[in-house]
Design an enzyme around this catalytic site. Structure first.
Site, PDB file in Angstrom:
ATOM      1  N   CYS A   8     -48.570  81.132  50.266  1.00  0.00           N
ATOM      2  CA  CYS A   8     -48.633  82.470  50.846  1.00  0.00           C
ATOM      3  C   CYS A   8     -47.292  83.192  50.718  1.00  0.00           C
ATOM      4  O   CYS A   8     -46.274  82.666  51.167  1.00  0.00           O
ATOM      5  CB  CYS A   8     -49.036  82.363  52.318  1.00  0.00           C
ATOM      6  SG  CYS A   8     -48.920  83.920  53.227  1.00  0.00           S
ATOM      7  N   TYR A  39     -52.331  93.474  46.350  1.00  0.00           N
ATOM      8  CA  TYR A  39     -53.614  93.172  46.997  1.00  0.00           C
ATOM      9  C   TYR A  39     -54.544  94.381  46.932  1.00  0.00           C
ATOM     10  O   TYR A  39     -55.757  94.234  46.787  1.00  0.00           O
ATOM     11  CB  TYR A  39     -53.388  92.759  48.452  1.00  0.00           C
ATOM     12  CG  TYR A  39     -52.862  91.357  48.608  1.00  0.00           C
ATOM     13  CD1 TYR A  39     -53.714  90.291  48.861  1.00  0.00           C
ATOM     14  CD2 TYR A  39     -51.498  91.088  48.499  1.00  0.00           C
ATOM     15  CE1 TYR A  39     -53.233  89.001  49.003  1.00  0.00           C
ATOM     16  CE2 TYR A  39     -51.005  89.802  48.629  1.00  0.00           C
ATOM     17  CZ  TYR A  39     -51.881  88.761  48.882  1.00  0.00           C
ATOM     18  OH  TYR A  39     -51.395  87.485  49.012  1.00  0.00           O
TER      19      TYR A  39
END
Length: 331
Positions: A41, A172
């Site tokens: 992450c 994203y």
């Protein structure tokens, strides 16, 4: 998804802070808290880097989740028996539910857990690293860098805000766009911001000031994932990072600085994105490439001056049990 297919990230995090004066009920205390992360992450990778640069290993323990998760939670499948050895839980959601049995939002990393109660204190990734720099100073290692110097905070915040909006979250917004229009708008905004950064970094070694700050850390974790994941998986394909000369040299400079490349696990990064995002990659095939050896090639950025740690010193070797496995980096 927002209107017109735009990806809209939920930014309503648990805002409780761990501070020197304990004003939120959680004072800084060595050994009391555990930082739970996943190397895959980018938001958690920031926290790993900051903890290492500041030398907080002895006062803030760390737990590593595996690179994948299911609908419910990140899991501790890297640990023996699939259970975190300190928190004694198999899923990070258990610590969230300790705080709120009806916790309604996503189970995210990084998160800091209060070990005595087993409950999450905060998952506010942006504030979390700033607090490690400013509230935990009594426990910083000798020679720790000032990653958020008072005189530069306004500029760091301004630069970091655009990095977050257009780049960290921008990739994203490309990858999870629900319409062609939303994708193309996010794509144009992303590469406009990368071009802006290329211009900014053309004649300066770091984003703000003459040494590494929070702004550099926030940018690095996206750049490290750009060619292995975002270029193909998220369709951010105007250029590869390796085709952007200034940013590529800048990224290599940071990667070769202790605390950056030695916390970057490319294998877990690829496993996470290509295995978890089944709506984007339904066959779950993880690509073999790209070749990563070029991360260790000379970058020439020393000629711009500056010093990575300012008046400070590099962190020592990565602790046993916290090292990126052999073959997972650029080695």
């Amino acid at each position: 998804m927002a209107a017109k297919g735009e990806f809209d990230r939920d930014t309503d995090y648990i805002a409780t802070r761990i501070t020197a004066d304990g004003r939120d009920g959680f004072p800084v205390e060595p050994g009391r808290y555990r930082l739970v992360v996943a190397r895959a992450c980018p938001w958690a990778n920031r926290a790993i880097i900051v903890r290492r640069l500041l030398g907080l290993e002895d006062v803030l323990s760390i737990g590593f989740c595996g690179p994948t998760h299911d609908e419910r939670s990140w899991t501790f499948d890297l640990d023996p028996g699939g259970v975190d050895p300190v928190l004694k839980i198999p899923r990070l959601q258990d610590a969230y539910f300790k705080r709120d049995p009806d916790y309604p939002k996503g189970i995210t990393v990084p998160a800091i857990v209060d070990v005595p109660t087993g409950a999450v204190v905060t998952n506010d990734f942006a504030q979390l690293t700033l607090d490690l720099s400013t509230e935990w100073t009594a426990h910083h290692r000798e020679g720790a860098p000032d990653l958020y110097p008072d005189k530069l905070r306004d500029e760091i915040d301004e630069v970091a805000q655009r990095i977050y909006t257009d780049i960290n979250n921008g990739v994203y917004r490309c990858g999870f766009a629900g319409s062609q229009q939303a994708y193309e708008a996010a794509y144009d905004r992303l590469f406009a911001a990368l071009d802006w950064l290329s211009d900014r970094l053309r004649d300066r070694r770091y984003l703000v000031g003459d040494s590494i700050t929070e702004a550099d850390i926030r940018l690095f974790t996206t750049l490290a994932r750009f060619d292995p994941v975002y270029h193909g998986h998220f369709k951010c394909n105007r250029n590869k990072l390796t085709e952007l000369p200034v940013l590529w040299a800048y990224a290599r400079d940071l990667f070769q600085t202790p605390g950056f490349g030695d916390t970057t696990d490319f294998v877990q990064i690829k496993q996470h994105y290509y295995l978890v995002h089944t709506t984007i990659n339904p066959n779950q095939i993880v690509p073999k490439g790209p070749d990563l050896a070029n991360w260790l090639s000379p970058h020439g950025r020393e000629a711009l001056g500056g010093s990575p740690f300012g008046d400070g010193t590099p962190p020592g070797p990565t602790r046993e049990g916290e090292r990126v496995p052999a073959g997972h980096g650029a080695d």
